[in-house]
Design a protein around this motif. Structure first.
Motif, mmCIF file in Angstrom:
data_model
loop_
_atom_site.group_PDB
_atom_site.id
_atom_site.type_symbol
_atom_site.label_atom_id
_atom_site.label_comp_id
_atom_site.label_asym_id
_atom_site.label_seq_id
_atom_site.Cartn_x
_atom_site.Cartn_y
_atom_site.Cartn_z
ATOM 1 N N UNK A 102 0.827 -1.196 0.000
ATOM 2 C CA UNK A 102 0.000 0.000 0.000
ATOM 3 C C UNK A 102 0.866 1.253 0.000
ATOM 4 N N UNK A 105 2.646 1.875 -3.343
ATOM 5 C CA UNK A 105 1.681 2.391 -4.317
ATOM 6 C C UNK A 105 1.426 3.881 -4.113
ATOM 7 N N UNK A 106 1.198 4.253 -2.851
ATOM 8 C CA UNK A 106 0.867 5.648 -2.583
ATOM 9 C C UNK A 106 2.072 6.564 -2.797
ATOM 10 N N UNK A 109 2.563 7.197 -6.463
ATOM 11 C CA UNK A 109 1.584 8.169 -6.952
ATOM 12 C C UNK A 109 1.955 9.577 -6.486
ATOM 13 N N UNK A 162 -4.358 11.676 -0.040
ATOM 14 C CA UNK A 162 -3.192 10.823 -0.189
ATOM 15 C C UNK A 162 -2.212 11.056 0.959
#
Lengths: 230, 230
Positions: A102, A105-106, A109, A162
């Motif tokens: 996780x 991924x963040x 981004x 985010x």
């Protein structure tokens, strides 16, 4: 067997009403709530129920109760609203791999968004941190600079959702990061590799190169995961 | 001017203690808490403070209070812990673009994980939903199948953290999805395009092709965003 009948709790309904007003935009950050007496009258519930609801919203950090002045929707959430999230993470006994996936991924981004939204002074800040990383003499200082470095990137992504979610996960993974940094530093040339990876991140952001930042982040995270012994 | 002195609230400290026991693993899902009397004695605080703490943890959905039986750590969180998260999203006035970026990122990662972890019966389930999408005659039914379809992919990623966060964002974006689906369906060949996109997703998962699923997801989300008029 009978199934126990669930009666909706009164304070829950009070909370629901407050949430509806937030959803509709009637209540905003910093707004004052009606007095407990007014709320109990207009909602036709006891003042105890209103007080229970307010107290609960205070605990989760949504409402601030100021002595003598009343109850206000907080303007600054300082992560308290995310506390329940982190407790749940712990109870779910989520694996480190789940958190890692996780987080990676963040952060990727964030890197992508940062390459579009980063400002010149943030780029300068990153370079300055990197310079200090080169000069740093203690492991403790390097770690602090490393965390600061990534935080600047996260902020410059300019996506509050985010950022907030990433912050919760980072706290949970803090221990993990410390350990993996130690592991990395116990291999040869490790310090040089880490520094050059951060160098690559700054470069990619300077050129506002979306692909380059994501691939640099990916390499960085792969190293972290391997260092942890997976 | 004086700055108001913040005294830590007693119930906050009680909550802190409970959280510490969760962190250390001493308290697990389904566990019974000590009685309010025992807690007030061992923590040296009033029973009122214990009750306030328990109530607040009940409101955020961490604790379940069973009449006559005592207080228990919940086994099933049914998203209540995420409620504060969604309220915060609303108060932050996060833009649709912010939500969209976060959601796309998480769904792409779900696709990637699903391509590794999906089981045969889940693949069959996806195909069955797709068949029904072809036959569906009402917009309402198509939408429901569409949501179900994506939900199967999310579940088959097998990362509880990811799934939970995605669920909160999905709820927030529900309205958005309905609108964008309508927009898509008002353009030519739209139904065929949507169906073939879902077909591509199933195919990529069947071949367990990480790259293909991510590119199919990306195309799908790009269409959604464009349909919304951006």
């Amino acid at each position: 067997m009978f199934t126990p009948i669930k009666t909706p709790k009164v304070y829950d309904q009070v909370i629901e009403q407050i949430k509806l007003k937030i959803k509709s935009g009637e209540l905003k950050k910093g707004d004052k709530l009606p007095s407990e007496r007014e709320m109990s009258e207009s909602l036709c519930v006891s003042r105890t129920s209103v007080r229970e609801a307010i107290k609960a919203l205070e605990v989760i950090g949504l409402i601030e109760s100021r002595q003598g002045a009343g109850n206000f929707i907080k303007t600054n959430f300082d992560n308290s609203l995310f506390e329940p999230l982190s407790v749940m993470f712990m109870l779910q006994e989520s694996s480190l791999k789940e958190m890692y996936d996780l987080r990676k991924t963040l952060e990727l981004e964030c890197g992508r968004l940062a390459s579009k939204n980063i400002k010149d002074n943030e780029l300068e800040h990153l370079s300055a941190i990197l310079d200090r990383m080169y000069q740093s003499e203690t492991e403790e200082e390097s770690l602090e600079l490393d965390i600061k470095f990534h935080y600047v990137i996260v902020k410059s992504a300019r996506n509050v959702l985010l950022t907030n979610i990433l912050e919760v996960i980072s706290q949970l993974m803090d221990e993990f990061i410390r350990t993996s940094r130690m592991q990395i530093l116990h291999t040869d040339n490790s310090r040089e590799i880490l520094l050059s990876m951060h160098e690559d991140l700054v470069k990619a952001l300077k050129f506002r190169d979306e692909k380059a930042i994501q691939s640099a982040m990916e390499k960085h995270f792969d190293l972290i995961w391997k260092a942890y012994g997976y």
